[in-house]
Design an enzyme around this catalytic site. Structure first.
Site, PDB file in Angstrom:
ATOM      1  N   LYS A 105       0.831  -1.199   0.000  1.00  0.00           N
ATOM      2  CA  LYS A 105       0.000   0.000   0.000  1.00  0.00           C
ATOM      3  C   LYS A 105       0.869   1.253   0.000  1.00  0.00           C
ATOM      4  CE  LYS A 105      -4.081  -2.107   0.649  1.00  0.00           C
ATOM      5  NZ  LYS A 105      -5.264  -1.949  -0.229  1.00  0.00           N
ATOM      6  N   ASP A 165      -0.616  -0.341  -4.473  1.00  0.00           N
ATOM      7  CA  ASP A 165      -2.022   0.033  -4.357  1.00  0.00           C
ATOM      8  C   ASP A 165      -2.131   1.349  -3.599  1.00  0.00           C
ATOM      9  OD1 ASP A 165      -4.740   0.204  -4.145  1.00  0.00           O
ATOM     10  OD2 ASP A 165      -5.003  -1.597  -2.927  1.00  0.00           O
ATOM     11  N   GLU A 204      -2.274   0.318  -8.729  1.00  0.00           N
ATOM     12  CA  GLU A 204      -3.719   0.181  -8.524  1.00  0.00           C
ATOM     13  C   GLU A 204      -4.324   1.479  -7.994  1.00  0.00           C
ATOM     14  OE1 GLU A 204      -6.658  -2.680  -5.829  1.00  0.00           O
ATOM     15  OE2 GLU A 204      -4.689  -3.400  -6.469  1.00  0.00           O
ATOM     16  N   LYS A 241     -14.044  -6.585  -6.826  1.00  0.00           N
ATOM     17  CA  LYS A 241     -14.405  -7.030  -5.480  1.00  0.00           C
ATOM     18  C   LYS A 241     -15.838  -7.556  -5.566  1.00  0.00           C
ATOM     19  CE  LYS A 241     -11.377  -4.271  -2.540  1.00  0.00           C
ATOM     20  NZ  LYS A 241     -10.260  -4.163  -3.459  1.00  0.00           N
ATOM     21  N   ASP A 243      -9.856   0.099  -9.142  1.00  0.00           N
ATOM     22  CA  ASP A 243     -10.466  -0.645  -8.039  1.00  0.00           C
ATOM     23  C   ASP A 243     -11.669   0.126  -7.502  1.00  0.00           C
ATOM     24  OD1 ASP A 243     -11.083  -2.230  -5.896  1.00  0.00           O
ATOM     25  OD2 ASP A 243      -9.199  -1.951  -4.832  1.00  0.00           O
TER      26      ASP A 243
END
EC number: 4.2.1.113
Length: 320
Positions: free
Chosen positions: A143, A172, A204, A253, A229
């Site tokens: 992250k 991400d 991402e 997701k 995302d």
């Protein structure tokens, strides 16, 4: 007339194995609901409501109110009409009905899938690598957009040098970067593509979901792939970005995207480079999402789920 299913539901509440730190904040506990449908012949199916309100889904209170409003009964027609307002409920009731009718949503074993290891945020990732020399995955996610860019850039350089050659890295940002910082990251990642060592797979969601035009420009201007995302967390958003011609990757997701049969049908007719991703659900939704991933996940790309060697939470009634 549709014969109603009998509905039971209960809540769950458990601590995440490791707190997740992202641009959205700190996340320490997973709360949700398990629903169970039973038809008049005694066939049963279960589904999971795993809300993610910061992704635009309903919250747990709204999902609980919906389940209570059913008063123990729901028809197939009602399940079809749950809609985008309650996407997590749509997934839970849709997958429970699918399981009830077919015996299981899982048609193929998901064991052939490869998995992605989420590294701790910040400097803790270096400590993790130092204390875990035998890494059980070949794809890793880290992250960014949580701290200062210069600090994260330097940490990433150390991380990149410590990961084994040939592994894949995903960064991400959870929509936490500015355009300028995203460009600096992509310049760095493009430069690394020419070197040996770990390979950057994609960046991402660099920008907030509302900055779609800017992300289109980033995708055109840099060689490193961009994956959406937060910008595609509903089927309506996914379809809109597909129609607009997004040429990057799509992170799905599925547990927050509504009825899985509707998503499955859409993917049959819209070939996209999809990577299925976790919302830190229990084993119930995990298995149902991985069944979709078995069909539609981009080949040779790990799903965004923890490796099987990590403990997977079983859903038990909430005692908290």
């Amino acid at each position: 007339m549709d014969k109603p299913y009998h509905v039971k539901f209960y809540s769950y509440n458990f601590p995440l194995p490791k707190p997740v730190v992202t641009a959205h904040g700190h996340w320490q506990r997973r709360r949700g609901l398990i629903v169970e449908l039973t038809d008049q012949r005694g066939n049963r199916g279960r589904g999971e409501i795993a809300p993610l309100p910061w992704f635009g889904t309903e919250d747990l209170a709204s999902a609980t109110d919906f389940c209570r409003s059913l008063k123990g009964r729901i028809t197939p027609a009602q399940i079809e009409k749950i809609g985008d307002r309650l996407p997590c409920c749509g997934f839970a009731f849709g997958s429970a009905e699918w399981e009830l009718e077919s015996g299981s949503v899982i048609e193929n074993s998901p064991n052939s899938l490869s998995y992605c290891q989420l590294l701790p945020t910040g400097e803790a990732a270096l400590d993790y690598l130092a204390s875990n020399p035998q890494l059980g995955a070949s794809t890793f996610k880290w992250k960014i957009g949580v701290g200062d860019f210069a600090v994260e850039r330097d940490l990433y350089g150390q991380l990149w040098r410590r990961l084994p050659e040939g592994c894949q890295i995903r960064l991400d940002a959870n929509g936490g970067l500015s355009v300028d910082i995203a460009q600096q990251w992509l310049t760095l990642l493009d430069r690394q593509r020419e070197n040996s060592g770990p390979k950057i797979q994609y960046l991402e969601q660099p920008l907030p979901p509302g900055e779609i035009d800017e992300m289109f420009r980033l995708q055109e201007d840099f060689a490193t792939s961009i994956a959406l995302d937060e910008a595609v967390c509903s089927l309506a958003q996914l379809a809109q970005l597909y129609d607009k011609g997004w040429s990057g990757l799509y992170i799905l997701k599925a547990a927050i995207m509504g009825n899985p049969r509707v998503l499955n049908h859409w993917l049959k007719t819209h070939p996209i480079p999809a990577i299925f991703s976790s919302v830190f659900e229990t084993a119930i939704a995990r298995g149902q999402v991985l069944a979709l991933a078995q069909k539609w996940n981009l080949p040779d790309h790990a799903v965004g789920f923890a490796p099987l060697r990590e403990p997977i939470t079983e859903a038990t009634p909430d005692s908290v």
